[in-house]
Design a protein around this motif. Structure first.
Motif, PDB file in Angstrom:
ATOM      1  N   TRP A 712       6.180   7.916   5.216  1.00 61.73           N
ATOM      2  CA  TRP A 712       5.841   7.615   3.823  1.00 61.73           C
ATOM      3  C   TRP A 712       4.754   8.532   3.248  1.00 61.73           C
ATOM      4  N   VAL A 757       8.468   2.308  -1.976  1.00 59.08           N
ATOM      5  CA  VAL A 757       8.312   1.757  -0.629  1.00 59.08           C
ATOM      6  C   VAL A 757       8.900   0.361  -0.550  1.00 59.08           C
ATOM      7  N   GLU A 760      12.612   0.514  -0.265  1.00 58.99           N
ATOM      8  CA  GLU A 760      13.063   0.884   1.079  1.00 58.99           C
ATOM      9  C   GLU A 760      12.970  -0.300   2.042  1.00 58.99           C
TER      10      GLU A 760
END
Length: 769
Positions: A712, A757, A760
């Motif tokens: 990330w 994020v 995901e």
């Protein structure tokens, strides 16, 4: 208004006027110093009442003295003993010889204009030192700062700082208040000045770097700055008490601090104070100029300008040629050295305060400095054409003599470089010279110190032995360590020479020990006689004998300790003055080979709001955009040579660019205009950052993967700063942390990145459903 309010008003007017004047001059391509001087002339007491608005001129001049301290400290910070050592003795010879030639011509002109002999000395001194700040800006703007001639000129400005400090000291000591013969006491003044500077510089180089290293570990930058500021005023005061100027003390401390690793940090910390108080100093100089007298001295200004431009350029070019440079390089370097600067104003003010120069000569100094600042860009831009024109002409007799002279110099240089004995002895001889000078300086300075102590405390201040004996013992122990160092180095030199002679002649190999003794003892006896003559002996032969016995006993008892102290001192001085392989060294040796191709080296410092902060060289892609190569990046005093495409750049970085002048100029425009450009961070400022707690749901695609695998930080520019699992927290998790369903992640980033994020994390869960 109260007196305090009026004073604040005056400061506000001065600073705003200085800012406006500096901005106008910057737009015109001139040094901001020119704007500060004009601003002072505009608001000072010599302009009409409706224009001259500053009321407390005397108080402003007190601030100007403070500005002089910070200004000289800044000049000292930019001074580099290591750089001067790398450039060698040649730049010192050029600076000294050129200053002597210009001084002689200007002094003769001053006396022809009706000045007294003392006034002629001050007038000559006005023109001996160029402005490193103006020259540096001119070369940086023209993109030629790394040419050979530019590097030679910059090296000379470095040595000229020393010339200026010596000149200020001599002018302040030899003809104080305009009294006395101009040449009276010069030898004594030079000896005392040299001794004082040597002792102070040695002590400073031994003590200040150690204290700054300790503060760097134990204290913040703020406390380091406070300490150095306090030390700056203390050293300046001590130098004034010794009979010298504030400028000398400030410059010396700046030069000492410049040799420490903390220099970049302290340079940034003092930049604001130096800029503000330095501007006040120059405005105060401008306020001292009688504007109405300018038309009357316009002819003097014109003559001074001619001597400054023609005389300085010619003197420097001649000195460069005498040291082996070709005519083109010598003439170009001489033209670069024409701009005058801040030292001229200081010397002029000193002469006016001492009563040896008329007040209008401050206007002459300022007018000459303005003229050279205006001509400087033209001379730098046309320097190559002028140099080629001079070199292309045939000078009967001169060219043949110069060619023969250069061949002779080259032969001597090659012979010296091949001389093994010289290579072996050079370092030892330098150490002996410095140590003899240090001991001599301590003994010379001790004489007035002993006299002052006896006058202050009396002969019976120390019980049983008396003040004279006690002071003699302290002085003997103080000089004992460098004396032992001198004797050991002399012994080493004698041994090296004896071995060399024994190798050359086998017959001498049998008497090698005798040769060594014959080389050592005469020099040692001569040194002893020298020290006896300079020592402050006031108690007769018996006291001198007692001191010698004391030194011998101390040497026998503490020999190993003294040797260790000497070794530590040598290591400390070598660390401060030795060559720094990581330090920038100016122009690479190979640069001259590319000159015929039209290639140059340019330097650019990225501004604070550089839009490409954090970008790599590949992303900026100067090679494709401007056809230039970035061959080095300097960051906070450290250089990254030949950086790869993945090297990142940040505000404050200095980029060394290789290309033609046109290509370098295009790259500078591109980078300086990159404020809020296409490279800028589209995700906002620091205030846009936020922290959220996100859960890893059951069936998430990231479950079972390590943090370095999801990547990330690299992909989305977010940071996982904490993980909570079964009530236990890990701050921060390492890259190998394996994510599990039910983990709670503390993630920092901007809102858009955090949303990605979260998407995901939920993607695998939705697929499982």
């Amino acid at each position: 208004m109260t007196e305090a309010a009026i004073f604040v008003q005056d400061l506000a007017i001065i600073l705003i006027a200085a800012a406006i004047g500096g901005l106008v001059c910057r737009r015109l391509g001139l040094s901001p110093v020119v704007g500060y001087l004009v601003a002072g002339m505009a608001v000072g007491p010599y302009t009409p009442d409706w224009l001259g608005v500053v009321q407390h001129v005397d108080r402003v001049r007190l601030f100007a003295e403070l500005g002089l301290v910070f200004l000289m400290f800044g000049i000292g910070l930019s001074f580099s003993l290591k750089r001067l050592r790398q450039l060698g003795l040649s730049v010192v010879v050029v600076a000294t010889g050129g200053a002597l030639l210009v001084f002689t011509a200007a002094r003769s002109l001053g006396e022809a204009l009706g000045l007294e002999p003392a006034g002629g000395i001050f007038f000559g001194a006005l023109l001996v030192v160029s402005s490193s700040a103006v020259i540096g800006k001119l070369l940086n703007d023209s993109g030629t700062s790394h040419d050979k001639s530019s590097q030679l000129a910059l090296g000379v400005t470095l040595a000229e700082d020393i010339v200026a400090i010596v000149a200020l000291t001599l002018l302040g000591s030899v003809v104080p208040e305009g009294s006395g013969a101009p040449g009276a006491g010069v030898g004594r003044t030079v000896a005392l000045f040299g001794g004082f500077v040597l002792v102070l510089a040695t002590l400073g180089l031994l003590v200040v770097p150690r204290v700054l290293r300790w503060l760097g570990k134990e204290a913040s930058t703020e406390l380091q700055t406070l300490f150095v500021a306090g030390l700056l005023f203390a050293v300046a005061l001590m130098v004034v008490k010794a009979g010298y100027s504030l400028a000398l003390g400030a410059f010396l401390l700046g030069a000492i601090v410049a040799e420490t690793p903390q220099r970049p940090t302290l340079d940034r910390a003092f930049a604001g104070m130096r800029d503000m108080f330095g501007a006040i100093f120059f405005v105060a100089v401008g306020m001292s100029i009688p504007v109405a007298a300018l038309p009357a001295v316009s002819g003097t200004i014109g003559l001074t300008l001619v001597v400054a431009v023609v005389g300085r350029a010619l003197a420097a070019a001649v000195m460069f040629m005498l040291l082996g440079q070709d005519k083109v390089t010598a003439v170009r370097a001489g033209l670069i050295l024409t701009p005058l600067g801040e030292f001229s104003f200081v010397i002029a003010q000193l002469g006016i305060d001492g009563g040896v120069l008329p007040r209008e000569y401050l206007a002459v100094a300022v007018g000459a400095a303005l003229g050279t600042a205006l001509l400087g860009p033209v001379l730098v831009k046309q320097g190559d054409r002028i140099a080629q024109l001079v070199a292309g002409r045939s000078w009967p007799g001169f060219d043949q003599v110069l060619s023969l002279y250069h061949r002779l110099l080259e032969g001597l240089k090659q012979r010296r470089d091949r001389n093994l004995l010289w290579k072996l002895l050079r370092r030892r001889l330098v150490q002996i010279g410095v140590e003899v000078a240090l001991v001599s300086a301590l003994l010379v300075l001790a004489r007035p110190g002993v006299r002052l102590a006896l006058q202050t405390w009396g002969e019976e201040a120390v019980p049983w032995v008396g003040t004279t004996v006690a002071l003699g013992a302290v002085l003997a122990l103080l000089v004992l360590v460098p004396l032992i160092a001198i004797l050991r180095n002399l012994q080493a030199v004698a041994m090296i020479v004896a071995n060399y002679l024994a190798r050359k002649n086998r017959a001498w190999n049998r008497i090698k020990g005798f040769l060594e003794a014959m080389l050592f003892w005469p020099v040692a006896v001569g040194l002893a006689l020298w020290l006896w003559n300079v020592a402050p002996v006031q108690g007769g032969v018996w006291l001198a004998a007692g001191v010698v016995v004391l030194m011998g006993a101390a040497a026998m008892l503490f020999w190993r300790q003294f040797i260790r102290w000497h070794s530590e001192m040598e290591v400390a001085l070598e660390a401060s003055l030795g060559e720094d392989p990581a330090a920038p060294t100016g122009t690479p040796a190979w640069a001259d080979r590319y000159a015929p191709w039209g290639l140059h080296l340019g330097e650019l410092e990225l501004p604070d709001r550089f839009g490409g902060a954090g970008c790599t060289l590949a992303e900026i892609d100067l090679r494709r955009r401007c056809e230039v190569a970035v061959i080095a990046i300097e960051r906070r005093g450290f250089r990254i040579n030949n950086p790869g495409a993945g090297a990142t750049v940040f505000p404050g970085d200095k980029l060394l660019l290789l290309g033609t002048l046109r290509q370098i100029a295009a790259a500078k425009r591109l980078l300086l205009d990159a404020v809020g450009s296409e490279w800028a961070d589209a995700d906002g400022d620091l205030d846009d950052l936020t922290v959220e707690m996100l859960d890893v749901p059951a069936g998430s695609a990231v479950a079972g993967r390590r943090l370095d695998e999801v990547a990330w930080p690299q992909r989305l520019s977010v940071q996982v700063v904490g993980v909570e699992r079964a009530g236990q927290r890990q701050l921060p998790p390492d890259a190998g942390w394996v994510l599990q369903p039910g983990d709670r992640l503390l993630i920092m980033g901007v809102t858009a990145q955090l949303n990605e994020v979260e998407a995901e994390l939920a993607a695998g869960e939705e697929e499982a459903k």
